[in-house]
Design a protein around this motif. Structure first.
Motif, PDB file in Angstrom:
ATOM      1  N   ASP A  76       0.807  -1.214   0.000  1.00  0.00           N
ATOM      2  CA  ASP A  76       0.000   0.000   0.000  1.00  0.00           C
ATOM      3  C   ASP A  76       0.843   1.269   0.000  1.00  0.00           C
ATOM      4  O   ASP A  76       0.452   2.270  -0.592  1.00  0.00           O
ATOM      5  N   MET A 118       5.143  -0.282  -8.972  1.00  0.00           N
ATOM      6  CA  MET A 118       3.948   0.423  -9.427  1.00  0.00           C
ATOM      7  C   MET A 118       2.751  -0.503  -9.648  1.00  0.00           C
ATOM      8  O   MET A 118       1.615  -0.141  -9.281  1.00  0.00           O
ATOM      9  N   PRO A 119       2.922  -1.706 -10.222  1.00  0.00           N
ATOM     10  CA  PRO A 119       1.733  -2.570 -10.376  1.00  0.00           C
ATOM     11  C   PRO A 119       1.048  -2.880  -9.044  1.00  0.00           C
ATOM     12  O   PRO A 119      -0.187  -2.891  -8.970  1.00  0.00           O
ATOM     13  N   LYS A 120       1.820  -3.094  -7.979  1.00  0.00           N
ATOM     14  CA  LYS A 120       1.227  -3.356  -6.673  1.00  0.00           C
ATOM     15  C   LYS A 120       0.534  -2.110  -6.128  1.00  0.00           C
ATOM     16  O   LYS A 120      -0.555  -2.189  -5.532  1.00  0.00           O
ATOM     17  N   LEU A 121       1.145  -0.960  -6.305  1.00  0.00           N
ATOM     18  CA  LEU A 121       0.551   0.275  -5.812  1.00  0.00           C
ATOM     19  C   LEU A 121      -0.732   0.608  -6.571  1.00  0.00           C
ATOM     20  O   LEU A 121      -1.712   1.074  -5.969  1.00  0.00           O
ATOM     21  N   GLU A 122      -0.741   0.361  -7.857  1.00  0.00           N
ATOM     22  CA  GLU A 122      -1.951   0.611  -8.644  1.00  0.00           C
ATOM     23  C   GLU A 122      -3.069  -0.344  -8.259  1.00  0.00           C
ATOM     24  O   GLU A 122      -4.257  -0.002  -8.373  1.00  0.00           O
ATOM     25  N   ALA A 123      -2.713  -1.532  -7.801  1.00  0.00           N
ATOM     26  CA  ALA A 123      -3.720  -2.521  -7.420  1.00  0.00           C
ATOM     27  C   ALA A 123      -4.294  -2.259  -6.030  1.00  0.00           C
ATOM     28  O   ALA A 123      -5.351  -2.799  -5.682  1.00  0.00           O
ATOM     29  N   GLU A 126      -6.035   2.166  -1.835  1.00  0.00           N
ATOM     30  CA  GLU A 126      -5.519   3.517  -1.621  1.00  0.00           C
ATOM     31  C   GLU A 126      -4.038   3.374  -1.331  1.00  0.00           C
ATOM     32  O   GLU A 126      -3.659   2.681  -0.403  1.00  0.00           O
ATOM     33  N   LEU A 165       0.415  10.835 -11.974  1.00  0.00           N
ATOM     34  CA  LEU A 165      -0.535   9.963 -11.290  1.00  0.00           C
ATOM     35  C   LEU A 165      -1.812  10.685 -10.880  1.00  0.00           C
ATOM     36  O   LEU A 165      -2.644  10.125 -10.167  1.00  0.00           O
ATOM     37  N   LYS A 168      -5.364   9.031 -10.207  1.00  0.00           N
ATOM     38  CA  LYS A 168      -5.250   7.699  -9.617  1.00  0.00           C
ATOM     39  C   LYS A 168      -5.226   7.834  -8.099  1.00  0.00           C
ATOM     40  O   LYS A 168      -4.861   8.880  -7.562  1.00  0.00           O
ATOM     41  N   ASP A 169      -5.598   6.771  -7.420  1.00  0.00           N
ATOM     42  CA  ASP A 169      -5.660   6.827  -5.963  1.00  0.00           C
ATOM     43  C   ASP A 169      -4.305   6.466  -5.357  1.00  0.00           C
ATOM     44  O   ASP A 169      -4.189   5.555  -4.536  1.00  0.00           O
ATOM     45  N   ILE A 170      -3.269   7.186  -5.818  1.00  0.00           N
ATOM     46  CA  ILE A 170      -1.920   7.020  -5.284  1.00  0.00           C
ATOM     47  C   ILE A 170      -1.428   8.398  -4.859  1.00  0.00           C
ATOM     48  O   ILE A 170      -1.190   9.268  -5.696  1.00  0.00           O
TER      49      ILE A 170
END
Length: 241
Positions: A76, A118-123, A126, A165, A168-170
């Motif tokens: 996260d 980034m793939p984990k953060l995008e998944a 929040e 970003l 996006k919810d990052i």
């Protein structure tokens, strides 16, 4: 952001600011993963209940190995805290290899890890990226030109990433500490100039909870105001550090 149950990876977290961040974030209910080079310090962190990943981020291969070692677990929050500082006079005897390593660790490592994770953060429902720069990203000092440049570069990268970003919810966060009393600053400055790792970490955690884009810590708050009013004055003050 509610930090409870968030999975948080912190680089350079076996001591100093990183370890204090780990302690304080764990106290919020977060699941904190510590990483560092020292097997002994990682073992000590495990005794305190942390998951640890021993890694050397001094090479591109080391960065890739950290991403691979993290495995399939969710992520996260990524906190890019690892860094180093080299005092150097630029000339024929300048420690060029050390300066290049400094730039790699302070700038290239966060970029590589953000890309890799980034793939984990995008998944994540929040997510947050926290890049620890420095008050010296605002105005450089004379004795560590490479360090100042690397932190200024990371500051600019962080701003640009925030633009990328958008939508996006990052959350993309920059934390700007002043001089902190750690092993890295031993022999630099005076005790009055430094804040404790505990106080520094507390301000970062508070800023994360508030979703602040920029977390100015301690004397960097004053430096920000001086720079806004008179950039030349800020430069003259810092040039004498």
């Amino acid at each position: 952001m509610d930090l409870n149950n968030k999975s948080i990876l912190i680089t350079g977290s076996t001591d100093g600011i990183g370890r204090e961040l780990a302690n304080q974030l764990k106290a919020t209910g977060a699941n904190v993963i510590i990483c560092g080079r020292s097997a002994e310090k990682c073992a000590a962190a495990e005794q305190d209940g942390f998951r640890t990943i021993q890694c050397d981020l001094g090479t591109a291969e080391g960065c890739d190995a950290l991403v691979a070692s993290y495995g399939d677990a969710t992520l996260d929050i990524l906190i890019n805290n690892a860094g180093t500082q080299v005092d150097a006079q630029i000339g024929a005897d300048a420690p060029l290899d050390a300066l290049e390593q400094e730039m790699f660790l302070n700038y290239h490592v966060p970029v590589r890890l953000i890309a890799g994770f980034m793939p984990k953060l995008e998944a994540a429902r929040e997510a947050m990226i926290v890049n620890v720069t420095s008050g010296l990203a605002l105005a450089p000092k004379a004795s560590s030109p490479g360090y100042c440049a690397s932190k200024a570069g990371l500051r600019s990268f962080t701003k640009s990433l925030r633009y990328q970003l958008d939508g996006k919810d990052i959350h993309v966060v920059e934390a700007l500490p002043p001089m902190v009393d750690t092993a890295m600053t031993a022999g630099r400055g005076t005790a009055r100039m430094k804040i404790s790792p505990q106080d520094c970490a507390a301000e970062i955690v508070s800023g994360m909870r508030s979703n602040r884009a920029n977390i100015f810590i301690g004397k960097t708050k004053l430096l920000k105001r001086v720079q806004r009013l008179s950039p030349g004055l800020a430069d003259r003050i810092m040039s004498k550090m």
